[in-house]
Design an enzyme around this catalytic site. Structure first.
Site, short mmCIF file in Angstrom:
data_model
loop_
_atom_site.label_atom_id
_atom_site.label_comp_id
_atom_site.label_asym_id
_atom_site.label_seq_id
_atom_site.Cartn_x
_atom_site.Cartn_y
_atom_site.Cartn_z
N CYS A 70 1.92 2.14 3.61
CA CYS A 70 0.50 2.48 3.55
C CYS A 70 0.44 3.95 3.17
CB CYS A 70 -0.13 2.25 4.92
SG CYS A 70 -1.83 2.83 5.08
N CYS A 194 -1.48 3.70 -3.76
CA CYS A 194 -1.92 2.80 -2.69
C CYS A 194 -1.17 1.50 -2.90
CB CYS A 194 -3.43 2.56 -2.79
SG CYS A 194 -4.03 1.29 -1.64
#
Length: 270
Positions: A70, A194
């Site tokens: 993440c 991302c």
């Protein structure tokens, strides 16, 4: 010997898929904090506490090494975790490192002074929290000089992907690329900062044009992990089985994950 993989939602499954292909003999425990997703709109303290809680849960599953799959957590929490919180017999690794290694063509352990690199104009696409943290620019500055980074906060893309709305996700990606190109008309490289964005990589590439090198994380992280475990096998933890844990509603998360990876994934409640 199990390794933990953490994400606020489903994006980290792109990383999990790549590391499982690269290291088929290693069991992986995936933890999705779906109840609190997305992290990209939360403040740094909130992200830190949620990430620590998830990491502790993975340690309890026998994972001495945890990958923060993440970018928001890697950007907003990892440095503070490493400086103040992680015990000596555990390791937590972020997903920025392999990207920067690839972009600067130097190994993470290489502590020589920053130097000129071939790429001078870099576009960064990431969540608002990752962009606000400036973590990518900070890490890049330790290794390279003379690189201009233009960052585009990509609001809405993660939500659209998690909801399975590909049409909206594609439209948002194209508008974010257009917005960035108004500020940096000719990037040489684009970082998809991302772990959800590899699913949209063809759209990013098409919108940016064929002359732009697009760096996506999943395979880079898999290679880095294989290298790390070869050098530090003691951090392959005691866990022996692969599993999927979520703070969300397991059936709903399982259905979305199955759609997301196009293979059957079954989550259990964390």
């Amino acid at each position: 010997m199990a390794v933990g993989v953490f994400d606020s939602g489903l994006g980290g499954l792109t990383v999990l898929d790549a590391v499982q292909r690269r290291l088929p003999e290693v069991p992986f425990v995936y933890f999705g904090d779906n109840a609190h997703a997305p992290y990209g709109v939360r403040d740094a303290d909130d992200i830190f506490h949620l990430t620590c809680a998830a990491t502790e849960r993975l340690w309890a599953e026998g994972c001495d090494l945890v990958i923060l799959a993440c970018n928001t957590a890697s950007a907003a929490a990892l440095k503070r975790m490493q400086e103040t919180w992680i015990p000596k017999d555990k390791r937590v690794l972020g997903v920025f490192v392999p990207l920067i290694e690839a972009l600067t063509e130097r190994q993470w352990g290489d502590n020589s002074p920053p130097r000129e690199v071939a790429v001078k104009h870099v576009a960064l696409f990431a969540t608002p929290a990752t962009v606000a943290s400036r973590a990518f620019q900070r890490e890049l500055a330790f290794r390279a000089i003379g690189v201009d980074v233009e960052a585009q906060p990509c609001g809405g893309v993660v939500d659209a992907i998690e909801q399975g709305d590909e049409i909206l996700a594609e439209a948002l990606v194209r508008s974010h690329v257009e917005a960035l190109k108004r500020r940096m008309p000719h990037p040489q490289a684009a970082i998809l900062g991302c772990t959800h964005y590899p699913l949209m990589e063809p759209i990013f590439q098409e919108a940016l044009g064929p002359e732009v090198s697009v760096y996506s994380q999943a395979n880079l992280v898999a290679e880095s992990l294989a290298d790390y475990l070869a050098r530090k096998p003691e951090f392959a933890g005691a866990g022996t089985e692969s599993k999927f844990l979520t703070t969300g509603e397991p059936r709903s998360v399982s259905n979305k994950a199955t759609q997301f990876l196009r293979r059957r994934i079954t989550f259990e409640a964390a």
